[in-house]
Structure formats: structure tokens, C-alpha cells
Design a protein around this motif. Sequence first.
Motif, short mmCIF file in Angstrom:
data_model
loop_
_atom_site.label_atom_id
_atom_site.label_comp_id
_atom_site.label_asym_id
_atom_site.label_seq_id
_atom_site.Cartn_x
_atom_site.Cartn_y
_atom_site.Cartn_z
N UNK A 1 0.83 -1.21 0.00
CA UNK A 1 0.00 0.00 0.00
C UNK A 1 0.87 1.26 0.00
N UNK A 2 1.89 1.29 0.85
CA UNK A 2 2.77 2.47 0.91
C UNK A 2 3.52 2.68 -0.41
N UNK A 3 4.02 1.60 -1.01
CA UNK A 3 4.74 1.74 -2.28
C UNK A 3 3.82 2.29 -3.36
N UNK A 4 2.60 1.78 -3.42
CA UNK A 4 1.66 2.22 -4.45
C UNK A 4 1.16 3.65 -4.21
N UNK A 5 1.02 4.03 -2.94
CA UNK A 5 0.49 5.36 -2.61
C UNK A 5 1.54 6.45 -2.75
N UNK A 6 2.81 6.09 -2.58
CA UNK A 6 3.88 7.08 -2.64
C UNK A 6 4.25 7.60 -1.25
N UNK A 7 5.34 8.37 -1.16
CA UNK A 7 5.86 8.83 0.13
C UNK A 7 4.91 9.77 0.89
N UNK A 8 3.96 10.36 0.19
CA UNK A 8 3.00 11.25 0.85
C UNK A 8 2.16 10.50 1.89
N UNK A 9 1.95 9.21 1.68
CA UNK A 9 1.14 8.44 2.63
C UNK A 9 1.83 8.36 3.99
N UNK A 10 3.10 8.04 4.00
CA UNK A 10 3.81 7.96 5.27
C UNK A 10 3.84 9.32 5.96
N UNK A 11 4.00 10.36 5.18
CA UNK A 11 4.00 11.71 5.73
C UNK A 11 2.64 12.04 6.36
N UNK A 12 1.55 11.66 5.69
CA UNK A 12 0.20 11.91 6.21
C UNK A 12 -0.07 11.12 7.49
N UNK A 13 0.60 10.00 7.64
CA UNK A 13 0.41 9.14 8.81
C UNK A 13 1.17 9.63 10.04
N UNK A 14 2.19 10.44 9.83
CA UNK A 14 3.10 10.83 10.90
C UNK A 14 2.38 11.36 12.15
N UNK A 15 1.43 12.26 11.97
CA UNK A 15 0.74 12.87 13.10
C UNK A 15 -0.32 11.96 13.72
N UNK A 16 -0.67 10.86 13.04
CA UNK A 16 -1.68 9.94 13.55
C UNK A 16 -1.08 8.81 14.39
N UNK A 17 0.22 8.61 14.28
CA UNK A 17 0.91 7.51 14.96
C UNK A 17 1.40 7.96 16.34
N UNK A 18 1.56 7.02 17.25
CA UNK A 18 1.28 5.59 17.12
C UNK A 18 -0.20 5.29 17.36
N UNK A 19 -0.64 4.14 16.83
CA UNK A 19 -2.00 3.68 17.11
C UNK A 19 -1.92 2.42 17.96
N UNK A 20 -3.02 2.14 18.63
CA UNK A 20 -3.10 0.97 19.50
C UNK A 20 -3.69 -0.22 18.74
N UNK A 21 -3.46 -1.43 19.24
CA UNK A 21 -4.02 -2.63 18.63
C UNK A 21 -5.54 -2.51 18.59
N UNK A 22 -6.11 -2.74 17.42
CA UNK A 22 -7.56 -2.65 17.23
C UNK A 22 -8.05 -1.29 16.78
N UNK A 23 -7.21 -0.28 16.90
CA UNK A 23 -7.59 1.08 16.50
C UNK A 23 -7.51 1.22 14.98
N UNK A 24 -8.27 2.17 14.44
CA UNK A 24 -8.24 2.44 13.01
C UNK A 24 -8.25 3.95 12.78
N UNK A 25 -7.45 4.40 11.82
CA UNK A 25 -7.39 5.81 11.42
C UNK A 25 -7.46 5.88 9.90
N UNK A 26 -7.80 7.05 9.37
CA UNK A 26 -8.00 7.18 7.93
C UNK A 26 -7.17 8.32 7.35
N UNK A 27 -6.65 8.10 6.15
CA UNK A 27 -5.91 9.13 5.42
C UNK A 27 -6.37 9.11 3.97
N UNK A 28 -5.91 10.09 3.23
CA UNK A 28 -6.09 10.10 1.78
C UNK A 28 -5.31 8.91 1.21
#
Length: 178
Positions: free
Chosen positions: A44-71
Motif C-alpha cells: 500500500x505504501x509503495x503504491x500510494x507514494x511517500x505522501x502516505x507515510x508523511x500523512x500518517x506521521x501525526x496519527x501515529x502511534x496507534x493501539x491494537x484494534x484502533x483504526x485511522x483514515x488518510x487520503x
Amino acid sequence: MKFKLAKLELQLIKGDISAQTDIEAVVNAANAQLKTGGGVAGAIHRAAGPELEEACRDLAPIQVGEAVITSAFKLPNQYVIHTLGPVYGEDKPEAELLARCYQNSLHLVEECQLKSVAFPAISTGAFAYPIKEAAQISLKTIKEMAADLKKIKLIRFVLYSSKDLEVYKNEAKKILKK
């Protein structure tokens, strides 16, 4: 293979989760830091490009069972839902935590008023969850939630291997009574 649950269709296919062109949101079997990894997260990260990891930065870390959403960035989808599955034998109660991954992901899909979502077999790769048990938990969770899902019309499981697809088909026939 297709099943009807309440007002939605559930599909089971073999394929690449990062290539689901007709799906609004794909679910990433993420790590706690939401970084590029192996397996589903890597694809998923390879196909989405480096912007995905950047968008995730402020959402991490997440707990087991938790879900978050990005573009979804360069993926053919609108969104990526990131959920952290349990490590089999370590995170307890593992069945409840795995069910929570699907529940929380589906709640996000509903909140965003999306009609379609694709799931991988969460926790069955590097986190070593046995595929048969994981299939049972995921399918039972979706069956239990189906009547309450108002926006979702299509849930697709995209399994990486033919073996995993066969396990899901066999369990779906029992759980969903086709």
C-alpha cells in the motif's frame, strides 16, 4: 465468490489490495507507527507514494484494534484506513482485538459515507494469526454488523494467495450459509 448480507454484498477474491480500482477505501494492515513495512503495508505504501507515510506521521502511534483514515494519494482509491492487528500469542485477548480492527474500520467507512471497502486478512502475515481463525473472526464480525451498516454496499476481502482465498471461501460458506 459473492454473498449477500442485509443490504450489502461481500466478495472474496485473490489479488493485490493496492490495485482495487473500483473501491473507495482500502484497509492497511498497519504497524503501530503507520510506516512502510512488509506485506500489505509495504504494498500500500509503495503504491500510494511517500505522501502516505508523511500523512500518517501525526496519527501515529496507534493501539491494537484502533483504526485511522488518510487520503490514498497515488492509489486508485480515495482513502486508506490503517488498522493495527494483534500479534498472535502476544496481544490479548487476540480474537477481540482482531474483531475490533474490522469494527473500527467499518465505523470509519460509515462515518465517511463510503459505499465500498476492501480488506486484507489482517494479522495473518508477519503477526502470525492463523488464517482459519482470522477468517472466522472477520466474517463473523461483518455478519454481526451488516444490518447496522447503512452506507456500505460492498465489502471485499482481497486475499494474497489462493490458499488463503480457499480458507476464506470455506469459512464463509459455513458462517454466511451459502
